[in-house]
Design an enzyme around this catalytic site. Structure first.
Site, PDB file in Angstrom:
ATOM      1  N   ARG A 117     -16.981  19.979  20.519  1.00  8.83           N
ATOM      2  CA  ARG A 117     -16.015  19.073  20.755  1.00  8.83           C
ATOM      3  C   ARG A 117     -14.720  19.923  20.921  1.00  8.83           C
ATOM      4  O   ARG A 117     -14.717  21.122  20.571  1.00  8.83           O
ATOM      5  CB  ARG A 117     -15.841  18.201  19.606  1.00  8.83           C
ATOM      6  CG  ARG A 117     -15.509  18.953  18.055  1.00  8.83           C
ATOM      7  CD  ARG A 117     -15.121  18.085  17.118  1.00  8.83           C
ATOM      8  NE  ARG A 117     -14.754  18.966  15.891  1.00  8.83           N
ATOM      9  CZ  ARG A 117     -15.540  19.562  15.011  1.00  8.83           C
ATOM     10  NH1 ARG A 117     -16.816  19.523  15.135  1.00  8.83           N
ATOM     11  NH2 ARG A 117     -14.844  20.139  13.917  1.00  8.83           N
ATOM     12  N   LYS A 151      -9.791  22.158   6.643  1.00 10.17           N
ATOM     13  CA  LYS A 151      -8.812  23.435   7.041  1.00 10.17           C
ATOM     14  C   LYS A 151      -7.312  22.850   6.915  1.00 10.17           C
ATOM     15  O   LYS A 151      -6.958  21.762   7.112  1.00 10.17           O
ATOM     16  CB  LYS A 151      -8.978  23.564   8.506  1.00 10.17           C
ATOM     17  CG  LYS A 151     -10.403  24.439   8.864  1.00 10.17           C
ATOM     18  CD  LYS A 151     -10.727  24.307  10.289  1.00 10.17           C
ATOM     19  CE  LYS A 151     -12.305  24.866  10.443  1.00 10.17           C
ATOM     20  NZ  LYS A 151     -12.623  24.492  11.844  1.00 10.17           N
ATOM     21  N   GLU A 165     -18.650  29.149  15.441  1.00 11.42           N
ATOM     22  CA  GLU A 165     -18.099  29.580  14.039  1.00 11.42           C
ATOM     23  C   GLU A 165     -18.962  30.735  13.752  1.00 11.42           C
ATOM     24  O   GLU A 165     -20.030  30.833  13.462  1.00 11.42           O
ATOM     25  CB  GLU A 165     -18.321  28.553  12.967  1.00 11.42           C
ATOM     26  CG  GLU A 165     -17.294  27.091  13.610  1.00 11.42           C
ATOM     27  CD  GLU A 165     -17.123  25.917  12.457  1.00 11.42           C
ATOM     28  OE1 GLU A 165     -16.553  25.276  12.212  1.00 11.42           O
ATOM     29  OE2 GLU A 165     -18.325  26.252  11.534  1.00 11.42           O
ATOM     30  N   LYS A 184     -29.120  22.020  12.262  1.00 17.77           N
ATOM     31  CA  LYS A 184     -28.604  23.430  12.018  1.00 17.77           C
ATOM     32  C   LYS A 184     -29.765  24.508  12.184  1.00 17.77           C
ATOM     33  O   LYS A 184     -29.544  25.574  12.410  1.00 17.77           O
ATOM     34  CB  LYS A 184     -27.931  23.662  10.550  1.00 17.77           C
ATOM     35  CG  LYS A 184     -26.734  22.510  10.320  1.00 17.77           C
ATOM     36  CD  LYS A 184     -25.715  22.701  11.410  1.00 17.77           C
ATOM     37  CE  LYS A 184     -24.723  21.653  11.429  1.00 17.77           C
ATOM     38  NZ  LYS A 184     -23.986  21.455  12.556  1.00 17.77           N
TER      39      LYS A 184
END
Ligand code: MV4
Length: 445
Positions: free
Chosen positions: A292, A237, A275, A116
């Protein structure tokens, strides 16, 4: 084009990939664990290879087992689906070594986005807005407190190897710093064998909005509009939709441009998702990039009228994408994830045998699933059974369609998340479109 694709996955996504391969005239190889012998992806594939016992690490996560299956069947490409090895740089590397095309980005791109801090630095360099925070890793409590004071509380500690909320701690005031530091590091070490931690300003009650992109091997990059994924529970989600009720044309353009810049910055190839966290002032920040195909790609397929798996395979084969601007239909799509879980008992997984099944059907309704009457949901894997995707002329119509679809979706023998979705579709807060990632914290089923 590829002649034969090995699908290194199971469940609905294995079926989803298989269907597009068939339509493209590409032969398919299914792989399966002994728990999945009776699965539809095994029955519908041209060939099927057993790759091991039920535990994922001995089957769907076993690189040697999957490469052996590719070798004996002479597959020229591997589709990893989502989860399992989809974002495993070593796997992408091994595929390259064996001259089998990994249908996705290169190992280097996966690695760059998987760490990250590296990803965030690449985005900062590319002038994509990032959340204010530390310049790289924090080495000790003293340094952390200093940075936190500069940024201003509340702050969030994040694991550089993280994702999905693991190794993440919100710190509201300095006197809580040390304890959260210790627990974030411990969790990061246990989960990722990497205890690298960095600091960000904590964005309160943000929306999770992501942009689907596709980028070919010839330098063309396009975005395919947004998905709102703010309806989550413990980083899982449950509902996704497109367009987002919060995104207007101006914000959509800004998010799209930022996502394209992000992909270009790393010479990205394949489909992918950028995102963003979006705050109440419509300020947006890069959060992470998924390299992905995602579970919720279907809502984008519905509003864009485009087969994303086909696009992904064509890109991997070296074909160019057909332009750089794609426009959504004047429509609204919503997806509800149907999981084998007991929503009245903390969403506890509920595997078992499905005695009776009637899936939703009719105009504007799509159900992607691998289940059938008589199928036994194994306890070893993810609990997702089906995705109900509806498309209506607008959000109100899509919600009405989802309600009637859920009402005619009957699964007997096991518990599912259908009652949760039925309650959610009636909820005034959800219906108003005014929600954020904290919405489900105060939602009583
Ligand atoms: C954040 C945040 C607020 N501020 N970062 C959650 C998972 C990981 N991918 C990042 N996450 C968050 N990062 C800052 N600086 C809030 C979350 C977050 C969240 C993000 C998206 C969707 C749901 C969420 C639920 C809780 C926290």
């Amino acid at each position: 084009m590829f002649e034969k694709i090995l699908i290194a996955n199971r469940g609905e996504i294995a079926l989803r990939v298989l269907r597009t391969c068939k339509e493209m005239g590409i032969k398919t190889v299914a792989v399966y664990s002994t728990a999945d012998r009776e699965s539809l992806h095994v029955r519908f594939a041209d060939e099927a290879v057993c790759i091991g016992p039920p535990a994922s690490r001995d089957s769907y996560l076993s690189i040697p087992a999957i490469m052996a299956a590719a070798e004996i069947t002479n597959a020229d490409a591997i589709h990893p689906g989502y989860g399992f090895l989809a974002e495993n740089a070593e796997f992408a590397d091994v595929c390259a070594e064996y001259n089998v095309k990994f249908i996705g980005p290169t190992a280097e791109m996966i690695q760059k986005m998987g760490d990250k801090i590296t990803a965030k630095q690449s985005m900062k360099d590319a002038k994509v807005p990032v959340i204010p925070g530390s310049d790289g890793l924090i080495h000790n409590i003293e340094e952390g407190k200093k940075v936190a004071l500069e940024i201003g509380y509340p702050i969030i500690l994040k694991a550089t190897a993280g994702g999905g909320g693991k190794g993440m701690r919100i710190v509201w005031e300095e006197k809580a710093f040390a304890q959260n530091w210790d627990s974030a590091r411990q969790e990061a070490k246990a989960s990722f064998s990497n205890d690298g931690i960095y600091i960000e300003k904590f964005i309160e009650e943000p929306r999770h909005i992501e942009i689907q992109i596709m980028a070919d091997q010839h330098g063309n990059v396009a975005h395919l509009s947004e998905r709102d994924c703010s309806i989550q529970r413990r980083h899982q989600k449950l509902v996704e939709e497109s367009p987002s009720p919060f995104v207007d044309d101006k914000l959509r353009k800004k998010l799209g441009d930022a996502a394209i810049k992000a992909a270009q910055a790393i010479n990205y190839e394949s489909v992918g998702t950028v995102e963003f966290l979006v705050d109440k002032y419509k300020e947006f920040y890069f959060m992470e990039m998924n390299t992905r195909i995602q579970v919720e790609h279907t809502v984008t397929e519905e509003v864009m009228n485009l087969d994303l798996i086909k696009a992904q395979i064509e890109i991997a084969a070296g074909l160019p994408i057909s332009g750089d601007s794609f426009y959504p239909e004047n429509a609204h799509a919503i997806e509800c994830r149907i999981n084998a879980e007991d929503v009245f008992n903390d969403f506890r997984p509920c595997p078992g045998r499905i005695s009776e099944l009637h899936t939703a059907k009719g105009y504007g309704v799509r159900v992607d699933t691998h289940i059938f009457a008589g199928y036994s949901v194994p306890p070893y894997y993810d609990s997702m059974l089906a995705k109900v995707i509806v498309k209506g002329a607008n959000r109100e119509e899509a919600i009405a369609k989802m309600q009637r679809a859920l009402d005619e979706f009957i699964v007997s023998g096991i518990k599912t998340t259908i009652p949760f979705h039925q309650k959610l579709m009636k909820d005034e807060g959800f219906r108003s479109g005014d929600f954020n990632t904290s919405f489900l914290e105060n939602f009583e089923i």
